[in-house]
Design an enzyme around this catalytic site. Structure first.
Site, PDB file in Angstrom:
ATOM      1  N   THR A  84       0.821  -1.215   0.000  1.00 51.84           N
ATOM      2  CA  THR A  84       0.000   0.000   0.000  1.00 51.84           C
ATOM      3  C   THR A  84       0.856   1.266   0.000  1.00 51.84           C
ATOM      4  O   THR A  84       1.906   1.307   0.640  1.00 51.84           O
ATOM      5  CB  THR A  84      -0.896   0.014   1.250  1.00 51.84           C
ATOM      6  OG1 THR A  84      -1.599  -1.197   1.278  1.00 51.84           O
ATOM      7  CG2 THR A  84      -1.874   1.181   1.223  1.00 51.84           C
ATOM      8  N   GLY A 120      -1.152  -0.750   6.376  1.00 48.78           N
ATOM      9  CA  GLY A 120      -1.132  -1.758   7.432  1.00 48.78           C
ATOM     10  C   GLY A 120      -2.393  -2.592   7.434  1.00 48.78           C
ATOM     11  O   GLY A 120      -2.934  -2.916   6.375  1.00 48.78           O
ATOM     12  N   ARG A 131     -12.938  -9.618  -0.505  1.00 52.19           N
ATOM     13  CA  ARG A 131     -12.580  -8.739   0.609  1.00 52.19           C
ATOM     14  C   ARG A 131     -12.211  -7.340   0.096  1.00 52.19           C
ATOM     15  O   ARG A 131     -11.439  -7.188  -0.846  1.00 52.19           O
ATOM     16  CB  ARG A 131     -11.392  -9.348   1.356  1.00 52.19           C
ATOM     17  CG  ARG A 131     -10.906  -8.529   2.554  1.00 52.19           C
ATOM     18  CD  ARG A 131      -9.615  -7.820   2.246  1.00 52.19           C
ATOM     19  NE  ARG A 131      -9.039  -7.210   3.456  1.00 52.19           N
ATOM     20  CZ  ARG A 131      -8.049  -6.340   3.439  1.00 52.19           C
ATOM     21  NH1 ARG A 131      -7.492  -5.983   2.307  1.00 52.19           N
ATOM     22  NH2 ARG A 131      -7.588  -5.819   4.545  1.00 52.19           N
ATOM     23  N   VAL A 132     -12.783  -6.320   0.702  1.00 50.36           N
ATOM     24  CA  VAL A 132     -12.376  -4.946   0.421  1.00 50.36           C
ATOM     25  C   VAL A 132     -11.674  -4.437   1.669  1.00 50.36           C
ATOM     26  O   VAL A 132     -12.183  -4.599   2.777  1.00 50.36           O
ATOM     27  CB  VAL A 132     -13.592  -4.053   0.080  1.00 50.36           C
ATOM     28  CG1 VAL A 132     -13.167  -2.596  -0.062  1.00 50.36           C
ATOM     29  CG2 VAL A 132     -14.254  -4.534  -1.211  1.00 50.36           C
ATOM     30  N   GLY A 133     -10.504  -3.859   1.476  1.00 47.08           N
ATOM     31  CA  GLY A 133      -9.748  -3.346   2.625  1.00 47.08           C
ATOM     32  C   GLY A 133     -10.141  -1.920   2.964  1.00 47.08           C
ATOM     33  O   GLY A 133     -11.232  -1.442   2.613  1.00 47.08           O
ATOM     34  N   ASP A 134      -9.247  -1.252   3.626  1.00 43.28           N
ATOM     35  CA  ASP A 134      -9.525   0.115   4.084  1.00 43.28           C
ATOM     36  C   ASP A 134      -9.193   1.181   3.047  1.00 43.28           C
ATOM     37  O   ASP A 134      -9.761   2.271   3.060  1.00 43.28           O
ATOM     38  CB  ASP A 134      -8.691   0.404   5.337  1.00 43.28           C
ATOM     39  CG  ASP A 134      -7.192   0.258   5.047  1.00 43.28           C
ATOM     40  OD1 ASP A 134      -6.803  -0.738   4.405  1.00 43.28           O
ATOM     41  OD2 ASP A 134      -6.419   1.149   5.438  1.00 43.28           O
TER      42      ASP A 134
HETATM   43  N1  ASP Z   1      -4.154  -1.626   4.159  1.00 40.46           N
HETATM   44  C1  ASP Z   1      -4.024  -2.634   3.142  1.00 40.46           C
HETATM   45  C2  ASP Z   1      -5.181  -3.576   3.218  1.00 40.46           C
HETATM   46  O1  ASP Z   1      -5.666  -3.830   4.312  1.00 40.46           O
HETATM   47  C3  ASP Z   1      -2.781  -3.425   3.247  1.00 40.46           C
HETATM   48  C4  ASP Z   1      -1.515  -2.628   3.261  1.00 40.46           C
HETATM   49  O2  ASP Z   1      -1.462  -1.546   3.836  1.00 40.46           O
HETATM   50  O3  ASP Z   1      -0.548  -3.085   2.705  1.00 40.46           O
HETATM   51  O4  ASP Z   1      -5.556  -4.126   2.210  1.00 40.46           O
END
Ligand code: ASP
Length: 249
Positions: free
Chosen positions: A98, A150, A126-129
């Site tokens: 990210t 993160g 899955r969808v992240g933040d």
């Molecule tokens: N925040 C990202 C996610 O949860 C992962 C990352 O920061 O690398 O998909």
């Protein structure tokens, strides 16, 4: 997300497009929506001339295959040496791709972007933040901008980028605001034993980045030992992140 208009654009579950943040920017600029996902996001990207590409590299395919084989000894995928392979895979499981980038220009305009391919080996769908405004990114042109990398689920559960900006609005510095939002995440992690290490502390890495209206900036990690990059208008530099917990040597 663009401060002066308080508009935001995001895409999620978008496959085969190399530069999804550019599609997200167009969602903001050329649609009345904030978030497009899946097939609809892909059609929107195609309509704007984006080319579909197979983004699976040979290296990623091999890593996936090894992971699939080493996951369980109760299925029909067999691994030549499970322990060795899991150790080999750890960097791919623990390091993510990210990027959060925040900016303030000479006229005081704030803007930000967070882009990712998300966790490796997540459950499909899955969808992240990162594409969720308020979780992986938030900009308020009257206060400041914040974003994160993160453990996405932690940001989704605490609306943390929004929180960082709100802390700055209460007068805390960008670094203090990042630390305060990190503290909330650490406290909530205590409610889930699977998120804790043997010392009862969060077993995941996490970072926040923030810049305020005055151009002051800061960052904080869950654990020590991380750096972030800043361009202050004159030069590029790496700075140490503040942190909640010191990593054992
Ligand atoms: N925040 C990202 C996610 O949860 C992962 C990352 O920061 O690398 O998909």
């Amino acid at each position: 997300m663009y401060g002066p208009t308080h508009k935001a654009g995001a895409v999620a579950s978008l496959r085969n497009i190399k530069t999804p943040s550019k599609v997200a920017k167009l969602v903001m600029e050329r649609s009345g929506h904030v978030l497009l996902v899946g097939e609809g996001a892909l059609k929107f990207a195609r309509a704007h001339g984006f080319k579909e590409e197979d983004l699976l590299t040979e290296k990623a395919r091999e890593i996936w295959l090894k992971w699939k084989e080493a996951m369980s000894d109760k299925d029909y995928w067999l691994s030549p040496d499970e322990k060795k392979i899991m150790a080999e895979l750890r960097p791919y499981i623990e390091h993510y791709g990210t990027i959060n980038c925040l900016a303030k220009d000479g006229a005081g305009v704030l803007a930000g972007v967070t882009t990712t391919s998300g966790y490796a080996f997540k459950i499909p769908g899955r969808v992240g933040d990162s594409p969720i405004i308020g979780a992986g990114l938030y900009v308020d042109n009257t206060i400041g901008a914040a974003g994160s990398t993160g453990f996405g689920e932690a940001n989704l559960r605490t609306c943390s980028s929004f929180q960082v900006v709100q802390f700055m609005g209460q007068g805390f510095s960008p670094e203090e605001s990042c630390l305060k939002a990190m503290q909330v995440i650490a406290e909530k992690a205590r409610l889930q034993p699977r998120l804790l290490n043997e010392d009862g502390l969060p077993n995941f890495g996490h970072s926040f980045y923030a810049v305020n209206k005055k151009g002051e900036y800061g960052s904080a990690g869950m654990w020590s030992g991380h750096r972030y990059a800043v361009h202050d208008g004159k030069e590029n530099k790496h700075k140490e992140e503040a942190y909640l917990f010191k990593r054992k040597k």
